[in-house]
Design a protein around this motif. Structure first.
Motif, mmCIF file in Angstrom:
data_model
loop_
_atom_site.group_PDB
_atom_site.id
_atom_site.type_symbol
_atom_site.label_atom_id
_atom_site.label_comp_id
_atom_site.label_asym_id
_atom_site.label_seq_id
_atom_site.Cartn_x
_atom_site.Cartn_y
_atom_site.Cartn_z
ATOM 1 N N PHE A 39 0.833 -1.203 0.000
ATOM 2 C CA PHE A 39 0.000 0.000 0.000
ATOM 3 C C PHE A 39 0.871 1.256 0.000
ATOM 4 C CE2 PHE A 39 -2.049 3.262 2.725
ATOM 5 C CZ PHE A 39 -3.200 3.526 1.997
ATOM 6 N N MET A 40 1.871 1.295 0.878
ATOM 7 C CA MET A 40 2.739 2.462 0.964
ATOM 8 C C MET A 40 3.595 2.605 -0.286
ATOM 9 S SD MET A 40 1.822 3.898 3.717
ATOM 10 C CE MET A 40 3.035 5.210 3.678
ATOM 11 N N ALA A 41 4.083 1.494 -0.815
ATOM 12 C CA ALA A 41 4.905 1.546 -2.036
ATOM 13 C C ALA A 41 4.127 2.179 -3.179
ATOM 14 C CB ALA A 41 5.378 0.146 -2.415
ATOM 15 N N TRP A 42 2.849 1.800 -3.313
ATOM 16 C CA TRP A 42 2.024 2.353 -4.386
ATOM 17 C C TRP A 42 1.863 3.869 -4.236
ATOM 18 C CZ3 TRP A 42 0.306 1.746 -9.049
ATOM 19 C CH2 TRP A 42 -0.731 2.566 -9.508
ATOM 20 N N HIS A 43 1.633 4.331 -3.016
ATOM 21 C CA HIS A 43 1.368 5.754 -2.829
ATOM 22 C C HIS A 43 2.643 6.590 -2.904
ATOM 23 C CE1 HIS A 43 -2.932 5.684 -2.281
ATOM 24 N NE2 HIS A 43 -2.805 4.581 -1.550
ATOM 25 N N TYR A 44 3.750 6.072 -2.398
ATOM 26 C CA TYR A 44 5.011 6.794 -2.595
ATOM 27 C C TYR A 44 5.355 6.864 -4.088
ATOM 28 C CZ TYR A 44 6.620 7.279 2.262
ATOM 29 O OH TYR A 44 6.765 7.663 3.570
ATOM 30 N N ALA A 45 5.242 5.742 -4.780
ATOM 31 C CA ALA A 45 5.567 5.707 -6.207
ATOM 32 C C ALA A 45 4.676 6.658 -6.991
ATOM 33 C CB ALA A 45 5.434 4.280 -6.739
ATOM 34 N N SER A 46 3.385 6.663 -6.684
ATOM 35 C CA SER A 46 2.452 7.531 -7.405
ATOM 36 C C SER A 46 2.765 9.002 -7.166
ATOM 37 C CB SER A 46 1.017 7.220 -6.972
ATOM 38 O OG SER A 46 0.673 5.878 -7.259
ATOM 39 N N PHE A 47 3.063 9.357 -5.923
ATOM 40 C CA PHE A 47 3.425 10.733 -5.576
ATOM 41 C C PHE A 47 4.684 11.150 -6.336
ATOM 42 C CE2 PHE A 47 3.378 14.072 -2.137
ATOM 43 C CZ PHE A 47 4.598 14.677 -2.429
ATOM 44 N N ILE A 48 5.711 10.337 -6.242
ATOM 45 C CA ILE A 48 6.987 10.694 -6.859
ATOM 46 C C ILE A 48 6.890 10.685 -8.375
ATOM 47 C CG2 ILE A 48 9.390 9.912 -7.136
ATOM 48 C CD1 ILE A 48 9.293 9.087 -4.180
ATOM 49 N N ASN A 49 6.051 9.832 -8.909
ATOM 50 C CA ASN A 49 5.863 9.829 -10.364
ATOM 51 C C ASN A 49 5.307 11.168 -10.844
ATOM 52 O OD1 ASN A 49 5.812 8.122 -12.911
ATOM 53 N ND2 ASN A 49 3.692 8.852 -12.861
ATOM 54 N N LYS A 50 4.342 11.723 -10.107
ATOM 55 C CA LYS A 50 3.762 12.998 -10.506
ATOM 56 C C LYS A 50 4.783 14.126 -10.390
ATOM 57 C CE LYS A 50 -0.912 11.526 -9.275
ATOM 58 N NZ LYS A 50 -2.038 11.651 -8.311
ATOM 59 N N VAL A 51 5.589 14.105 -9.341
ATOM 60 C CA VAL A 51 6.651 15.098 -9.196
ATOM 61 C C VAL A 51 7.639 14.979 -10.362
ATOM 62 C CG1 VAL A 51 8.588 15.852 -7.758
ATOM 63 C CG2 VAL A 51 6.423 15.192 -6.683
ATOM 64 N N THR A 52 8.018 13.751 -10.683
ATOM 65 C CA THR A 52 8.969 13.504 -11.767
ATOM 66 C C THR A 52 8.408 13.949 -13.109
ATOM 67 O OG1 THR A 52 9.854 11.618 -10.536
ATOM 68 C CG2 THR A 52 10.369 11.728 -12.888
ATOM 69 N N GLU A 53 7.159 13.629 -13.366
ATOM 70 C CA GLU A 53 6.532 14.045 -14.625
ATOM 71 C C GLU A 53 6.556 15.558 -14.773
ATOM 72 O OE1 GLU A 53 3.255 10.583 -15.677
ATOM 73 O OE2 GLU A 53 2.656 12.240 -14.373
ATOM 74 N N MET A 54 6.279 16.268 -13.692
ATOM 75 C CA MET A 54 6.295 17.732 -13.745
ATOM 76 C C MET A 54 7.708 18.241 -14.043
ATOM 77 S SD MET A 54 3.283 19.239 -13.130
ATOM 78 C CE MET A 54 3.511 20.745 -12.172
ATOM 79 N N GLY A 55 8.697 17.602 -13.436
ATOM 80 C CA GLY A 55 10.072 18.010 -13.699
ATOM 81 C C GLY A 55 10.505 17.699 -15.114
ATOM 82 N N LYS A 56 10.169 16.513 -15.579
ATOM 83 C CA LYS A 56 10.561 16.118 -16.930
ATOM 84 C C LYS A 56 9.848 16.942 -17.995
ATOM 85 C CE LYS A 56 12.322 11.409 -16.552
ATOM 86 N NZ LYS A 56 12.201 10.015 -17.040
ATOM 87 N N ALA A 57 8.670 17.438 -17.691
ATOM 88 C CA ALA A 57 7.971 18.301 -18.648
ATOM 89 C C ALA A 57 8.771 19.572 -18.914
ATOM 90 C CB ALA A 57 6.583 18.656 -18.117
ATOM 91 N N GLN A 58 9.619 19.952 -17.947
ATOM 92 C CA GLN A 58 10.484 21.120 -18.120
ATOM 93 C C GLN A 58 11.836 20.745 -18.720
ATOM 94 O OE1 GLN A 58 9.417 24.200 -17.676
ATOM 95 N NE2 GLN A 58 7.417 23.467 -16.957
ATOM 96 N N TYR A 59 12.407 19.636 -18.244
ATOM 97 C CA TYR A 59 13.740 19.230 -18.712
ATOM 98 C C TYR A 59 13.904 17.749 -18.400
ATOM 99 C CZ TYR A 59 18.815 19.797 -19.559
ATOM 100 O OH TYR A 59 20.101 19.719 -20.052
ATOM 101 N N ALA A 60 13.843 16.940 -19.430
ATOM 102 C CA ALA A 60 13.704 15.489 -19.249
ATOM 103 C C ALA A 60 15.045 14.780 -19.107
ATOM 104 C CB ALA A 60 12.911 14.894 -20.409
ATOM 105 N N LEU A 61 15.773 15.125 -18.063
ATOM 106 C CA LEU A 61 16.999 14.385 -17.746
ATOM 107 C C LEU A 61 16.641 13.019 -17.162
ATOM 108 C CD1 LEU A 61 19.213 17.134 -16.061
ATOM 109 C CD2 LEU A 61 19.450 16.199 -18.366
ATOM 110 N N PRO A 62 17.571 12.050 -17.193
ATOM 111 C CA PRO A 62 17.328 10.779 -16.497
ATOM 112 C C PRO A 62 17.102 11.025 -15.008
ATOM 113 C CG PRO A 62 19.222 10.583 -17.961
ATOM 114 C CD PRO A 62 18.862 12.037 -17.914
#
Length: 564
Positions: free
Chosen positions: A275-298
């Motif tokens: 349960f926690m893995a899913w919610h941490y992953a989902s949260f961080i995925n959204k943060v990452t997507e927002m960052g990559k939308a600006q500059y898509a580094l690895p």
């Protein structure tokens, strides 16, 4: 005539200046043509980091958490790091300093890091310390910490609040993502042409400590609801390829296609962790997507891995990107490129094997910087085709920047980087990692079996070093590049033909600007000892054992021949 010559003189002057600039800036010495931004690329069976259009091997070092908060503090550190054959610095960039007031951003520290990295011919991997660092929320801005109604904390058993933001809150996610996106936009604006920043870590060692899951009112409600369809669809689609830990957990309840978290995964701490893995992953995925939308580094995440004394999730950060929940992280955070382990435990070989399952490319952002760290770097890069290696606290880990074990190892890896990267793409490389508990390793490569052991003392065979390591590259038919320290090895034929294997030649040497410069031709007592004939006959007759007897790692070119 003077007027006609003037443009020519200007052109000559500009060309001369450009030559000087290229010499002083090796990142751009080859071409002025625009280069793609750093990215990951599949080459053969290897995933490699591409920088300036070419594969790049990270020989890194992570700073202590607070070092990068002061440019004055960093000045003597940069000079020291530039002497130990590093090429990449991992440096923290915290939310609290980037956005001290909501909506007001300060990138002066980012400017300083990028500027000083360039001055010292280093690349950068920025570490975003946002909502979490080591499971807690110490690096969030004060305006976030104080507003616990808007940005709620998690609660553990006994209704105790902990100093850790919950990943279940959309408001927290949006605020974190907004700051991270601003950072990535700024980095793109000041660095896209220079490409000093090559990777970004999103958060640091996330997960809940003290309990297996959040016990807040919001968490209780979500835990009793249906497992999100996105996760269930992923599990059913990849059912045959799931890692055994999650497959076993799901199977225990009959591989249900839907239901609450407890119905699908059972009533246990493992279900809480899922349960926690899913919610941490989902949260961080959204943060990452927002960052990559600006500059898509690895972008990657790192794991505080399970320790021997840990009995259950919560003893270690529950929900973090542990190897046994990678399937959940892949479903919840597809924008994350690498799931990375921080490894300080002695069973480095076992942990790296866990973190390379299901095609996860390996990068080690935190580990040791001593003699064992040198062995770890060779092994990860050789055996698991790692993108790179990075000890933590690098400014204090290297006591001797010339003869220390890590600088000496990096010196060899720096020389061999082109050969290593080419061999990774062709499956033509292997790593060796030996110690008192694992003193022998078999390597199959290039049509031969190598029997590698810890180096034996000629006069006292029972005396062996504490650590031995190496990497082996199949350069061509019957030819190997071998680098290492504290090991000895023997070759056996693994293909049809003449049964006996002999050493045609062994040269020590170095690589300078990618070119092999041979030194001594080694033979006799300088390099070889004879096997016990009776012992060897029981296996397969061969020539001699080749030894790495030096105090520091060396590079050998070895050519073999076959005979009857």
């Amino acid at each position: 005539m003077k007027l006609r010559r003037f443009p020519l003189l200007v052109a000559v002057a500009l060309a001369f200046c450009a030559t000087l600039f290229a010499a002083a800036n090796p990142y751009h010495a080859e071409t002025n043509a625009p280069q793609p931004i750093p990215h990951l690329e599949k080459r053969g069976n290897s995933t490699q980091l591409i920088v300036d259009g070419k594969p790049f091997l990270v020989l890194g070092g992570e700073l202590h958490n607070s070092s990068s908060t002061s440019m004055a503090y960093m000045q003597p550190i940069w000079k020291r790091l530039s002497t130990i054959h590093m090429n990449t610095v991992l440096a923290a960039v915290s939310w609290e300093l980037i956005e001290p007031e909501e909506g007001k951003f300060d990138f002066s520290l980012v400017d300083g890091l990028i500027r000083d990295a360039r001055k010292n011919n280093m690349r950068l991997s920025l570490l975003w310390f946002g909502s979490w660092k080591n499971g807690l929320s110490h690096y969030a801005p004060a305006w976030v910490k104080k507003d616990y109604k808007r940005f709620p904390r998690m609660r553990i058993a006994g209704n105790k609040s902990v100093e850790a933001l919950t990943p279940l809150n959309e408001e927290t996610m949006r605020a974190d993502a907004k700051a991270f996106a601003a950072l990535m936009k700024y980095v793109k604006g000041v660095d896209e042409n220079e490409r000093t920043v090559i990777m970004v870590q999103v958060q640091n060692e996330v997960g809940l400590l003290g309990d297996s899951r959040d016990r807040s009112e919001t968490a209780e409600k979500l835990f009793s609801q249906e497992v999100p369809a996105k996760l269930m669809d992923h599990l059913q689609k990849h059912k045959a390829a799931l890692l055994p830990e999650l497959s076993t957990l799901w199977a225990a309840n009959g591989y249900r296609a839907n239901g609450s978290w407890q119905q699908v995964f059972g009533n246990s701490a493992a279900s809480d962790e899922a349960f926690m893995a899913w919610h941490y992953a989902s949260f961080i995925n959204k943060v990452t997507e927002m960052g990559k939308a600006q500059y898509a580094l690895p972008m990657f995440v790192n794991a505080w891995i399970v320790q021997p004394e840990d009995l259950k999730p919560g003893d270690y950060p529950s929900g973090g990107p542990q190897a046994h929940v990678h399937d959940i992280w892949r479903a919840g955070a597809p924008a994350i490129d690498l799931l990375c382990p921080d490894i300080y435990l002695p069973n480095f070989n076992e942990i790296t094997a866990m973190y390379t399952r299901s095609g996860n490319a390996l990068f080690i952002p935190e580990s040791k910087g001593d003699a064992q760290g040198a062995a770890n770097a060779f092994y990860a890069i050789g055996q698991h085709k790692a993108i790179g290696y990075s000890p933590f606290g690098i400014e204090n880990r290297v006591e001797d920047p010339v003869n220390g074990p890590l600088p000496q190892a990096y010196k060899i890896l720096e020389q061999l980087a082109p050969q290593i990267l080419a061999a990774q793409a062709k499956d033509g490389i292997a790593g060796v990692w030996l110690n008192g508990k694992k003193n022998r390793q078999k390597v199959e490569l290039g049509g031969y079996t190598l029997d590698v052991k810890l180096l034996q003392n000629r006069k006292s065979p029972d005396i062996v070093p504490e650590t031995g390591y190496g990497l082996i590259i199949s350069a061509s038919s019957d030819e190997f590049i071998i680098a290492g320290k504290g090991i000895q090895f023997n070759f056996f034929s693994a293909q049809p033909g003449a049964a006996y294997v002999g050493i045609a030649s062994i040269d020590e040497g170095v690589y300078t600007d990618g070119k092999w410069i041979p030194g001594r031709r080694l033979n006799g007592d300088d390099i070889m000892i004879n096997y016990n004939i009776a012992e060897e006959a029981a296996v397969q007759k061969t020539g001699s054992v080749v030894r790495f007897p030096g105090d520091n790692p060396q590079i050998f070119h070895v050519k073999l021949y076959r005979f009857e």
